[in-house]
Design an enzyme around this catalytic site. Structure first.
Site, PDB file in Angstrom:
ATOM      1  CB  CYS A 119      55.233  32.715 -55.697  1.00  0.00           C
ATOM      2  SG  CYS A 119      56.739  33.779 -55.948  1.00  0.00           S
ATOM      3  CB  CYS A 127      56.625  29.814 -52.603  1.00  0.00           C
ATOM      4  SG  CYS A 127      56.718  31.488 -52.585  1.00  0.00           S
ATOM      5  CE  LYS A 192      61.077  35.331 -49.909  1.00  0.00           C
ATOM      6  NZ  LYS A 192      61.098  34.780 -51.099  1.00  0.00           N
ATOM      7  NE  ARG A 202      54.613  38.490 -51.795  1.00  0.00           N
ATOM      8  CZ  ARG A 202      54.538  38.131 -50.588  1.00  0.00           C
ATOM      9  NH1 ARG A 202      53.141  38.530 -49.884  1.00  0.00           N
ATOM     10  NH2 ARG A 202      55.084  37.539 -49.755  1.00  0.00           N
ATOM     11  CD  GLU A 230      65.003  27.932 -42.082  1.00  0.00           C
ATOM     12  OE1 GLU A 230      65.984  27.544 -43.074  1.00  0.00           O
ATOM     13  OE2 GLU A 230      63.850  27.783 -42.199  1.00  0.00           O
ATOM     14  CE  LYS A 245      62.800  38.586 -50.608  1.00  0.00           C
ATOM     15  NZ  LYS A 245      62.542  37.774 -51.713  1.00  0.00           N
ATOM     16  CE1 TYR A 310      63.953  44.946 -57.652  1.00  0.00           C
ATOM     17  CE2 TYR A 310      64.079  45.161 -55.223  1.00  0.00           C
ATOM     18  CZ  TYR A 310      63.511  44.422 -56.279  1.00  0.00           C
ATOM     19  OH  TYR A 310      63.119  43.147 -56.222  1.00  0.00           O
TER      20      TYR A 310
HETATM   21  C1  PBG Z   1      59.768  35.003 -54.752  1.00  0.00           C
HETATM   22  C2  PBG Z   1      60.433  36.338 -54.211  1.00  0.00           C
HETATM   23  C3  PBG Z   1      59.791  37.261 -53.778  1.00  0.00           C
HETATM   24  C4  PBG Z   1      60.833  38.195 -53.716  1.00  0.00           C
HETATM   25  C5  PBG Z   1      61.984  37.564 -54.271  1.00  0.00           C
HETATM   26  N1  PBG Z   1      61.673  36.509 -54.562  1.00  0.00           N
HETATM   27  C6  PBG Z   1      58.596  37.506 -53.249  1.00  0.00           C
HETATM   28  C7  PBG Z   1      57.854  36.630 -52.014  1.00  0.00           C
HETATM   29  O1  PBG Z   1      58.710  35.931 -51.541  1.00  0.00           O
HETATM   30  O2  PBG Z   1      56.675  36.937 -51.780  1.00  0.00           O
HETATM   31  C8  PBG Z   1      60.582  39.460 -53.030  1.00  0.00           C
HETATM   32  C9  PBG Z   1      61.880  40.509 -53.721  1.00  0.00           C
HETATM   33  C10 PBG Z   1      61.253  42.083 -53.263  1.00  0.00           C
HETATM   34  O3  PBG Z   1      60.450  42.196 -52.485  1.00  0.00           O
HETATM   35  O4  PBG Z   1      61.991  42.765 -53.704  1.00  0.00           O
HETATM   36  N2  PBG Z   1      59.415  34.104 -53.625  1.00  0.00           N
END
Ligand code: PBG
Length: 325
Positions: A119, A127, A192, A202, A230, A245, A310
């Site tokens: 992405c 993605c 996810k 993003r 999954e 996540k 973070y």
């Molecule tokens: C890439 C990805 C994303 C995140 C981690 N890898 C963004 C998404 O899927 O839109 C999000 C991580 C975060 O918000 O800290 N696909």
């Protein structure tokens, strides 16, 4: 006779003795955003204390992370150019490939995980590869395998596919095996969700989709049983660590996955979770550090072994200084 649960709460010593869950620096993984250039350290407005850094600045971050005792980082790349195939994602001198090589050369023991996704690298921000206005699953698998291989070639310890295409863990495992990268592990973003908590990320990674959304590949927030489906698939396909996540709004999912899966479980406390705490702290509405430690502990208590956060550096400092928060 009256029962007195307060006996085991009456002072700090007994509380320390009966505490059921503990947080350790060993549990933490620190995400970093890396870009091209030299001496670059560009603040990310919605993620206070986080920056898009060039590789030289990344080395300072990596040194700090390692000296705090944090065992691992996960790298996200900001490419120079985007195109419909996400070519820089698997380029030999792509931004992540250079960064991984630099970190592994200077701090070989620091575990380097790479996010494997398209992405940030595609001009449409999805993605995967687009065919007829849809993300084409099987065409994407081939590209993702190239990306993972290019990370393994420069020394990534684990690759972390975050795209949510079907069959990607198997495709990546097979590619790594056939190309001789038997020691490279896979941390699968197995569970996810399509989440609005990714907003600040993003912005940081400039990776929002230019049309539509990610709901045809990321999971529906209403579904819990699907998380097990999954997770089991990724176990079968060869994942080494299973990730859930986001974390905070999905503690029940972490708990369910933990109870069904024997592999280590990681949880990603995502950008929106971080930004909310920072924003409320800046306004003086909450005590940010205490809320941070409570959230991290809750993720551990729900069953996660590892937390991508973070807050890793701040958390590690507090754990080091034994502040009883
Ligand atoms: C890439 C990805 C994303 C995140 C981690 N890898 C963004 C998404 O899927 O839109 C999000 C991580 C975060 O918000 O800290 N696909």
């Amino acid at each position: 006779m009256i029962k007195r649960p307060r006996h085991t709460r009456i002072n700090a010593t007994i509380r320390r003795m009966v505490r059921e869950t503990s947080l350790s620096v060993d549990d933490l993984i620190y995400p970093l955003f890396v870009k091209h250039g030299r001496g670059e350290r560009e603040p990310i407005a919605s993620m206070v204390g986080h920056y898009r850094v060039s590789t030289d600045e990344l080395m300072k971050e990596a040194q700090e992370v390692w000296s705090l005792g944090i065992p691992a980082i996960i790298l996200f790349g900001i490419p120079q150019r985007k195109d419909e195939m996400g070519r820089e994602a698997y380029s030999r001198d792509g931004v992540v490939q250079r960064a991984v090589a630099a970190v592994k050369e200077r701090i070989p023991e620091l575990l380097v995980i790479t996010d494997v996704c398209l992405c940030q690298y595609t001009d449409h921000g999805h993605c995967g590869i687009i065919k007829d206005n849809q993300v084409d699953n099987d065409a994407t698998l081939e590209v993702l395998s190239h990306v993972a291989l290019s990370h393994a070639e420069v020394g990534a310890d684990f690759v972390a596919p975050s795209d949510m295409m079907d069959g990607r863990v198997r495709a990546i495992r097979e590619t790594l095996e056939s190309e001789g990268f038997k020691d490279t592990g896979i941390l699968a973003y197995a569970v996810k969700y399509a989440s609005s908590f990714y907003g600040p990320f993003r912005e940081a990674a400039d990776s929002a989709p230019k049309f539509g959304d990610r709901k045809s590949y990321q999971m529906d927030a209403a579904n819990a049983r699907e998380a097990i489906k999954e997770a089991l698939l990724d176990v079968e396909e060869g994942a080494d660590i299973i990730m859930v996540k986001p974390a905070l709004a999905y503690l029940d999912i972490i708990h369910r996955v933990r109870s069904r899966i024997e592999l280590p479980v990681a949880a990603y406390s995502v950008s929106g979770e971080y930004a909310m705490v920072k924003a409320a702290d800046q306004k003086g509405w909450i005590e940010g550090e205490k809320v941070m430690m409570e959230i991290l502990l809750s993720i551990k208590r729900a069953g996660a072994d590892l937390i991508l956060t973070y807050f890793a550096k701040e958390g590690a400092r507090i754990l080091r200084d034994h502040e009883d928060l």
